[in-house]
Enzyme design. Structure first.
Site, mmCIF file in Angstrom:
data_model
loop_
_atom_site.group_PDB
_atom_site.id
_atom_site.type_symbol
_atom_site.label_atom_id
_atom_site.label_comp_id
_atom_site.label_asym_id
_atom_site.label_seq_id
_atom_site.Cartn_x
_atom_site.Cartn_y
_atom_site.Cartn_z
ATOM 1 N N HIS A 1 -8.356 -0.655 -8.971
ATOM 2 C CA HIS A 1 -8.069 0.410 -8.012
ATOM 3 C C HIS A 1 -6.989 1.348 -8.536
ATOM 4 C CE1 HIS A 1 -7.878 2.325 -4.115
ATOM 5 N NE2 HIS A 1 -6.582 2.092 -4.019
ATOM 6 N N ASP B 1 0.841 -1.189 0.000
ATOM 7 C CA ASP B 1 0.000 0.000 0.000
ATOM 8 C C ASP B 1 0.883 1.248 0.000
ATOM 9 O OD1 ASP B 1 -2.202 1.600 0.087
ATOM 10 O OD2 ASP B 1 -2.738 1.156 2.156
#
Length: 354
Positions: free
Chosen positions: A230, A157
């Site tokens: 995403h 992330d």
């Protein structure tokens, strides 16, 4: 020096400790201010750096830090003598065809970071003692570093954060408003993951949802990466084709006994419209209906927007009230949030490149 503003000072010299290496531990603390306590909280915020120093001095190598954000409604109640920052407004809920980004209460936000969780915990405890009887905790999340910067979905992330030492400053800190140089806009959301549904997907399908390989963290080629992945929906450009960035400081959190697994999304930006456009792409879709497929497995249960003032404003807001205000011009985005509550959607375009 007036109001903490130094002639010729760089934004990073005026800013709260927004930028830095990813922390191993964090506490995200959202509070609301009780009616009648506005002035006491305003004055008490000046003591937060001192509380941080008192706790952090005991184990300085942990790098304890605290960033304080102020919500729109509390600004109007406690800082009416100061011009409202141009991008400060309540978090705007987004209702797509399938998923919703909710807006939840939040007057003040504390972002605590350190390499040890006990340091964050002790500072949070001291903050609550300091503001005892003045505030109510709306949300309290304990984040932790998970392996090599991964979230609980198993993917790295924050790969596309801007590069320090210059790019992250440009993305995160206001540099063109004489009154609020060094400030920033903070958007936070708490996402809960449906791990059973996620784990049921083959790895190859998970990679198509995210837009990256799971093991090596390499972005998928454009001809393989779906338009509703995403990654694809979070790359935006201005009218001139320049990619617009934010600085993320997400961490996972969870409680295994309650089967609670999540990611705390936290975005710092010089212009909140950049983050808002990313969220619009995710929840409404780009084009509308082409929403971020990760939302089929991750649900946003909170949503708040805060202004992170320059450190001098927290120390001495009265002196800021004496300074002439000039409209804040955005250098990062071609649009900003409007007074009618709309986001001006459509002025940014998505690029398939990253």
């Amino acid at each position: 020096m007036k109001g903490g503003l130094m002639s010729g000072a760089k934004p990073q010299e005026l800013a709260q400790p927004i930028l830095g290496v990813p922390a191993k531990s964090a506490i995200y603390l959202t509070v609301t201010v009780r009616a009648g306590s506005e002035q006491a909280v305003r004055e008490g915020l000046a003591d937060v750096p001192g509380l941080k120093r008192s706790v952090g001095f005991r184990v300085p190598e942990t790098g304890l830090s605290c960033v304080t954000g102020i919500g729109s409604r509390f600004w109007d109640r406690a800082y009416a003598d100061l011009p409202r920052p141009s991008g400060l407004h309540p978090f705007i809920a987004l209702t797509g065809s399938v998923h919703t980004a909710v807006s939840t209460p939040g007057d003040v936000f504390f972002h605590l970071r350190a390499s040890q969780p006990d340091m964050c915990f002790e500072l949070a405890r001291q903050l609550m003692l300091h503001f005892d009887g003045m505030v109510d905790v709306e949300d309290e999340v304990y984040g932790f570093r998970y392996f090599d910067e991964r979230d609980l979905l198993g993917f790295v992330d924050g790969t596309e954060n801007p590069e320090p030492p210059v790019d992250d400053i440009t993305a995160a800190l206001i540099a063109d408003d004489p009154l609020y140089n060094g400030g920033s806009y903070l958007v936070v959301q708490k996402y809960l993951h449906n791990m059973s549904a996620w784990d049921a997907l083959p790895v190859e399908e998970q990679e198509r949802v995210v837009g990256r390989t799971k093991l090596s963290d390499i972005e998928l080629p454009d001809d393989v990466k779906p338009s509703n992945s995403h990654v694809a929906l979070n790359v935006i450009e201005d009218a001139d084709g320049n990619e617009l960035q934010i600085v993320r400081d997400n961490l996972p959190f969870g409680r295994v006994g309650q089967s609670e697994f999540g990611t705390y999304f936290i975005s710092y930006a010089a212009d909140p419209a950049v983050t808002e456009q990313m969220l619009t792409n995710m929840f409404i879709g780009n084009p509308p209906g082409n929403y971020d497929r990760i939302l089929d497995f991750s649900t946003a249960v909170t949503g708040c927007l805060f202004f992170v003032p320059p450190i001098g404003l927290l120390d001495d807001p009265e002196s800021y009230a004496d300074l002439p205000a000039e409209p804040c011009k955005s250098t990062n985005s071609t649009h900003s949030s409007r007074t009618d509550g709309s986001l001006g959607i459509g002025s940014l375009k998505r690029s398939g490149q990253k």
